[in-house]
Structures are given as C-alpha cells and as structure tokens.
Design a protein around this motif. Sequence first.
Motif, PDB file in Angstrom:
ATOM      1  N   LYS A  11       0.860  -1.179   0.000  1.00  0.00           N
ATOM      2  CA  LYS A  11       0.000   0.000   0.000  1.00  0.00           C
ATOM      3  C   LYS A  11       0.896   1.229   0.000  1.00  0.00           C
ATOM      4  O   LYS A  11       2.000   1.210   0.535  1.00  0.00           O
ATOM      5  CB  LYS A  11      -0.903   0.040   1.235  1.00  0.00           C
ATOM      6  CG  LYS A  11      -1.846  -1.130   1.373  1.00  0.00           C
ATOM      7  CD  LYS A  11      -2.920  -1.089   0.335  1.00  0.00           C
ATOM      8  CE  LYS A  11      -3.871  -2.261   0.521  1.00  0.00           C
ATOM      9  NZ  LYS A  11      -4.715  -2.499  -0.605  1.00  0.00           N
ATOM     10  N   LEU A  12       0.399   2.294  -0.577  1.00  0.00           N
ATOM     11  CA  LEU A  12       1.116   3.555  -0.573  1.00  0.00           C
ATOM     12  C   LEU A  12       0.921   4.219   0.785  1.00  0.00           C
ATOM     13  O   LEU A  12      -0.192   4.233   1.316  1.00  0.00           O
ATOM     14  CB  LEU A  12       0.601   4.461  -1.690  1.00  0.00           C
ATOM     15  CG  LEU A  12       1.379   5.738  -1.938  1.00  0.00           C
ATOM     16  CD1 LEU A  12       2.808   5.424  -2.368  1.00  0.00           C
ATOM     17  CD2 LEU A  12       0.688   6.577  -3.000  1.00  0.00           C
ATOM     18  N   CYS A  29       4.703  -2.981   2.778  1.00  0.00           N
ATOM     19  CA  CYS A  29       4.209  -4.346   2.589  1.00  0.00           C
ATOM     20  C   CYS A  29       3.079  -4.611   3.578  1.00  0.00           C
ATOM     21  O   CYS A  29       3.158  -4.237   4.750  1.00  0.00           O
ATOM     22  CB  CYS A  29       5.354  -5.328   2.813  1.00  0.00           C
ATOM     23  SG  CYS A  29       4.861  -7.052   2.640  1.00  0.00           S
ATOM     24  N   THR A  30       2.029  -5.252   3.120  1.00  0.00           N
ATOM     25  CA  THR A  30       0.871  -5.509   3.978  1.00  0.00           C
ATOM     26  C   THR A  30       1.155  -6.560   5.053  1.00  0.00           C
ATOM     27  O   THR A  30       0.346  -6.753   5.944  1.00  0.00           O
ATOM     28  CB  THR A  30      -0.343  -5.948   3.141  1.00  0.00           C
ATOM     29  OG1 THR A  30       0.019  -7.097   2.365  1.00  0.00           O
ATOM     30  CG2 THR A  30      -0.815  -4.835   2.232  1.00  0.00           C
ATOM     31  N   HIS A  31       2.301  -7.217   4.989  1.00  0.00           N
ATOM     32  CA  HIS A  31       2.658  -8.236   5.988  1.00  0.00           C
ATOM     33  C   HIS A  31       3.816  -7.770   6.862  1.00  0.00           C
ATOM     34  O   HIS A  31       4.486  -8.591   7.478  1.00  0.00           O
ATOM     35  CB  HIS A  31       3.024  -9.555   5.307  1.00  0.00           C
ATOM     36  CG  HIS A  31       1.938 -10.094   4.440  1.00  0.00           C
ATOM     37  ND1 HIS A  31       0.737 -10.537   4.947  1.00  0.00           N
ATOM     38  CD2 HIS A  31       1.847 -10.229   3.108  1.00  0.00           C
ATOM     39  CE1 HIS A  31      -0.044 -10.940   3.947  1.00  0.00           C
ATOM     40  NE2 HIS A  31       0.605 -10.758   2.823  1.00  0.00           N
ATOM     41  N   THR A  87      -4.351  -4.353  12.022  1.00  0.00           N
ATOM     42  CA  THR A  87      -5.613  -3.611  12.146  1.00  0.00           C
ATOM     43  C   THR A  87      -5.595  -2.372  11.272  1.00  0.00           C
ATOM     44  O   THR A  87      -6.601  -2.024  10.647  1.00  0.00           O
ATOM     45  CB  THR A  87      -5.869  -3.233  13.622  1.00  0.00           C
ATOM     46  OG1 THR A  87      -5.925  -4.434  14.392  1.00  0.00           O
ATOM     47  CG2 THR A  87      -7.156  -2.462  13.778  1.00  0.00           C
ATOM     48  N   MET A  88      -4.461  -1.689  11.208  1.00  0.00           N
ATOM     49  CA  MET A  88      -4.332  -0.507  10.365  1.00  0.00           C
ATOM     50  C   MET A  88      -4.657  -0.841   8.906  1.00  0.00           C
ATOM     51  O   MET A  88      -5.420  -0.130   8.258  1.00  0.00           O
ATOM     52  CB  MET A  88      -2.910   0.059  10.459  1.00  0.00           C
ATOM     53  CG  MET A  88      -2.628   1.190   9.479  1.00  0.00           C
ATOM     54  SD  MET A  88      -0.894   1.692   9.462  1.00  0.00           S
ATOM     55  CE  MET A  88      -0.118   0.297   8.634  1.00  0.00           C
ATOM     56  N   PHE A  89      -4.099  -1.929   8.402  1.00  0.00           N
ATOM     57  CA  PHE A  89      -4.372  -2.324   7.019  1.00  0.00           C
ATOM     58  C   PHE A  89      -5.839  -2.693   6.828  1.00  0.00           C
ATOM     59  O   PHE A  89      -6.434  -2.387   5.806  1.00  0.00           O
ATOM     60  CB  PHE A  89      -3.466  -3.477   6.579  1.00  0.00           C
ATOM     61  CG  PHE A  89      -2.066  -3.053   6.288  1.00  0.00           C
ATOM     62  CD1 PHE A  89      -1.792  -2.205   5.220  1.00  0.00           C
ATOM     63  CD2 PHE A  89      -1.025  -3.476   7.074  1.00  0.00           C
ATOM     64  CE1 PHE A  89      -0.509  -1.795   4.941  1.00  0.00           C
ATOM     65  CE2 PHE A  89       0.274  -3.084   6.808  1.00  0.00           C
ATOM     66  CZ  PHE A  89       0.537  -2.239   5.741  1.00  0.00           C
ATOM     67  N   PRO A 100      -3.085   7.822   0.329  1.00  0.00           N
ATOM     68  CA  PRO A 100      -2.222   6.850   0.986  1.00  0.00           C
ATOM     69  C   PRO A 100      -2.580   6.655   2.461  1.00  0.00           C
ATOM     70  O   PRO A 100      -3.330   7.437   3.043  1.00  0.00           O
ATOM     71  CB  PRO A 100      -0.840   7.497   0.860  1.00  0.00           C
ATOM     72  CG  PRO A 100      -1.119   8.957   0.891  1.00  0.00           C
ATOM     73  CD  PRO A 100      -2.449   9.116   0.154  1.00  0.00           C
ATOM     74  N   ILE A 101      -2.011   5.635   3.055  1.00  0.00           N
ATOM     75  CA  ILE A 101      -2.051   5.456   4.501  1.00  0.00           C
ATOM     76  C   ILE A 101      -1.224   6.605   5.082  1.00  0.00           C
ATOM     77  O   ILE A 101      -0.140   6.905   4.581  1.00  0.00           O
ATOM     78  CB  ILE A 101      -1.437   4.103   4.905  1.00  0.00           C
ATOM     79  CG1 ILE A 101      -2.303   2.953   4.414  1.00  0.00           C
ATOM     80  CG2 ILE A 101      -1.212   4.026   6.408  1.00  0.00           C
ATOM     81  CD1 ILE A 101      -1.695   1.585   4.619  1.00  0.00           C
TER      82      ILE A 101
END
Length: 108
Positions: A11-12, A29-31, A87-89, A100-101
């Motif tokens: 994610k950006l 990275c989402t992980h 949780t943020m993702f 973006p985040i």
Amino acid sequence: MEIFVLHLNTKLAAVYYNGGKPSHLFRICTHVTLSRLKDQLDQINHQLKHIDTQRMDGVEHRCTSTDLARSVRSSRMKLIKDNNVRTMFSIFGQYSTIGPIKLDASLV
C-alpha cells in the motif's frame, strides 16, 4: 516505453515526521511487522536528513473514515504491536476512499 511494476501486497503510505508536512511517500508491505516498519521509517528519515541522528520513538496511524451520513471522521491509532499494524491495514482497506495510509512518526 516505461514499465511500471505493480506490487499487489503493498500500500502507498505517507509519513509525517514529528507532526510536520508529509516528507515522503513509500510502499509498505501488507505483511510488515511493527519493528520492520519502524526500521523502514528510520531509513527514510536518514535518507532525507543525512545529518539527523534522531531515532524512531513511536508511530501512529491517522485513521480517516466516513459514516453512513457521509460525515468524515478522523482519529489516531498508536501502533504498539504487530496486531495494531494488521488492524491498520484492515481499517484502511475497509474505510479509506482515496489517498495513501498516513503515518505520524515521532523521533527522539
């Protein structure tokens, strides 16, 4: 012709150091673990400010969402452990419309 690589599991994100203006956009990275995220934010800070020796103290996620009446709500969530990052993702995926985040990084 330029070739753009799309990273499906990223994610950006925009990082704001010590409450300032967004200083950098980057892919996250989402992980990612919280420790790795802090390391990544430290590296970005050092690349932007070569003389700055401050280290990462804390990270918060600026949560922006809309309710059924289309009212925009904003809150902050401290990222203290890996579950907070997941949780943020999840929140970002469910409630974010564009952009973006947004991360607030505090340096000491």
